[in-house]
Motif scaffolding. Structure first.
Motif, PDB file in Angstrom:
ATOM      1  N   PRO A 104       0.803  -1.228   0.000  1.00  0.00           N
ATOM      2  CA  PRO A 104       0.000   0.000   0.000  1.00  0.00           C
ATOM      3  C   PRO A 104       0.841   1.286   0.000  1.00  0.00           C
ATOM      4  O   PRO A 104       0.353   2.347  -0.364  1.00  0.00           O
ATOM      5  N   LEU A 105       2.098   1.189   0.408  1.00  0.00           N
ATOM      6  CA  LEU A 105       2.969   2.367   0.397  1.00  0.00           C
ATOM      7  C   LEU A 105       3.860   2.404  -0.842  1.00  0.00           C
ATOM      8  O   LEU A 105       4.834   3.143  -0.884  1.00  0.00           O
ATOM      9  N   ARG A 106       3.500   1.623  -1.855  1.00  0.00           N
ATOM     10  CA  ARG A 106       4.222   1.622  -3.132  1.00  0.00           C
ATOM     11  C   ARG A 106       3.319   2.081  -4.278  1.00  0.00           C
ATOM     12  O   ARG A 106       3.660   1.942  -5.434  1.00  0.00           O
ATOM     13  N   THR A 107       2.184   2.636  -3.938  1.00  0.00           N
ATOM     14  CA  THR A 107       1.209   3.063  -4.937  1.00  0.00           C
ATOM     15  C   THR A 107       1.631   4.378  -5.588  1.00  0.00           C
ATOM     16  O   THR A 107       2.541   5.068  -5.106  1.00  0.00           O
ATOM     17  N   LYS A 108       0.917   4.737  -6.643  1.00  0.00           N
ATOM     18  CA  LYS A 108       1.179   6.025  -7.295  1.00  0.00           C
ATOM     19  C   LYS A 108       0.903   7.179  -6.334  1.00  0.00           C
ATOM     20  O   LYS A 108       1.625   8.163  -6.333  1.00  0.00           O
ATOM     21  N   LEU A 109      -0.130   7.042  -5.514  1.00  0.00           N
ATOM     22  CA  LEU A 109      -0.443   8.109  -4.558  1.00  0.00           C
ATOM     23  C   LEU A 109       0.677   8.268  -3.539  1.00  0.00           C
ATOM     24  O   LEU A 109       1.071   9.384  -3.205  1.00  0.00           O
ATOM     25  N   ALA A 110       1.226   7.160  -3.062  1.00  0.00           N
ATOM     26  CA  ALA A 110       2.353   7.231  -2.132  1.00  0.00           C
ATOM     27  C   ALA A 110       3.569   7.832  -2.840  1.00  0.00           C
ATOM     28  O   ALA A 110       4.296   8.641  -2.255  1.00  0.00           O
ATOM     29  N   ALA A 111       3.776   7.457  -4.094  1.00  0.00           N
ATOM     30  CA  ALA A 111       4.901   8.000  -4.862  1.00  0.00           C
ATOM     31  C   ALA A 111       4.746   9.505  -5.059  1.00  0.00           C
ATOM     32  O   ALA A 111       5.703  10.268  -4.888  1.00  0.00           O
ATOM     33  N   LEU A 112       3.548   9.947  -5.395  1.00  0.00           N
ATOM     34  CA  LEU A 112       3.303  11.381  -5.568  1.00  0.00           C
ATOM     35  C   LEU A 112       3.503  12.137  -4.258  1.00  0.00           C
ATOM     36  O   LEU A 112       4.022  13.253  -4.246  1.00  0.00           O
ATOM     37  N   THR A 113       3.115  11.524  -3.151  1.00  0.00           N
ATOM     38  CA  THR A 113       3.316  12.151  -1.844  1.00  0.00           C
ATOM     39  C   THR A 113       4.803  12.273  -1.541  1.00  0.00           C
ATOM     40  O   THR A 113       5.267  13.320  -1.076  1.00  0.00           O
ATOM     41  N   LEU A 114       5.567  11.224  -1.838  1.00  0.00           N
ATOM     42  CA  LEU A 114       7.021  11.283  -1.656  1.00  0.00           C
ATOM     43  C   LEU A 114       7.624  12.383  -2.521  1.00  0.00           C
ATOM     44  O   LEU A 114       8.451  13.176  -2.051  1.00  0.00           O
ATOM     45  N   LEU A 115       7.210  12.457  -3.765  1.00  0.00           N
ATOM     46  CA  LEU A 115       7.719  13.504  -4.664  1.00  0.00           C
ATOM     47  C   LEU A 115       7.393  14.892  -4.126  1.00  0.00           C
ATOM     48  O   LEU A 115       8.239  15.792  -4.169  1.00  0.00           O
TER      49      LEU A 115
END
Length: 145
Positions: free
Chosen positions: A23-34
Motif C-alpha cells: 500500500p505504500l508503493r502506490t502512485k499516490l504514495a509515490a506522488l506524496t514522496l515527490l
C-alpha cells in the motif's frame, strides 16, 4: 489513477527499495514522496529537498500543479493521502509530523509533514553510483533505531 510519468515510477521504485509494504508503493504514495521531496517532473533526484508541507497548500497543491493531477484537490484524495499514505509513512519513521512543533494537534490547520533528514541523502543518491551504498547505510541505520 491515470498518471504516467517517469518520476512517479522512480518514486515507486524507491518506496519498494525501502522495503515498504504494497500500500505504500502506490502512485499516490509515490506522488506524496515527490511532493515532500520537492521533486517535480524535471527536477533531478540530486536536488531532492526537505521542505515542510501541509496537506492542502503543500502536498496536494504540489501534486496538482507539478504533475497535473486535478483529483489531488478532492476531499477523497485528502482522506486517502492522510490515512493511507502519511499516517503509515509517519509510523515507519520516514516522515515526521509537525517536525518543528511535535505538540501541534493533529486537527490543527497548521499541521505539516516533512521527510526525515536521514532519508533526503538517500533520495539524492537515486540514479547515481552512490544509490546502493546510501540505501544500504540508511537501511542499517533504520534497522538499528
Amino acid at each position: 489513477m491515470e498518471i504516467f510519468h517517469p518520476r512517479v515510477t522512480e518514486a515507486q521504485q524507491i518506496l519498494a527499495a525501502l522495503d515498504l509494504p504494497g500500500p505504500l508503493r502506490t502512485k499516490l504514495a509515490a506522488l506524496t514522496l515527490l511532493a515532500l521531496a520537492d521533486v517535480g517532473p524535471d527536477t533531478p533526484w540530486v536536488r531532492a529537498a526537505n521542505p515542510s508541507k501541509g496537506m492542502s497548500r503543500g502536498i496536494r497543491d504540489f501534486i496538482r500543479t507539478a504533475y497535473a493531477w486535478a483529483e489531488a484537490s478532492t476531499e477523497h484524495t485528502f482522506l486517502l493521502i492522510r490515512g493511507q499514505v502519511l499516517r503509515p509513512l509517519v509510523a515507519t519513521g520516514l516522515v515526521r509530523r509537525n517536525p518543528d512543533n511535535p505538540t501541534l494537534a493533529s486537527t490543527s490547520p497548521r499541521l505539516h509533514f516533512a521527510l526525515t533528514p536521514e532519508l533526503v541523502p538517500v533520495l539524492q543518491a537515486y540514479g547515481t553510483p552512490q544509490w546502493e551504498p546510501a540505501l544500504t547505510a540508511f537501511q542499517q541505520k533504520m534497522g538499528a533505531a
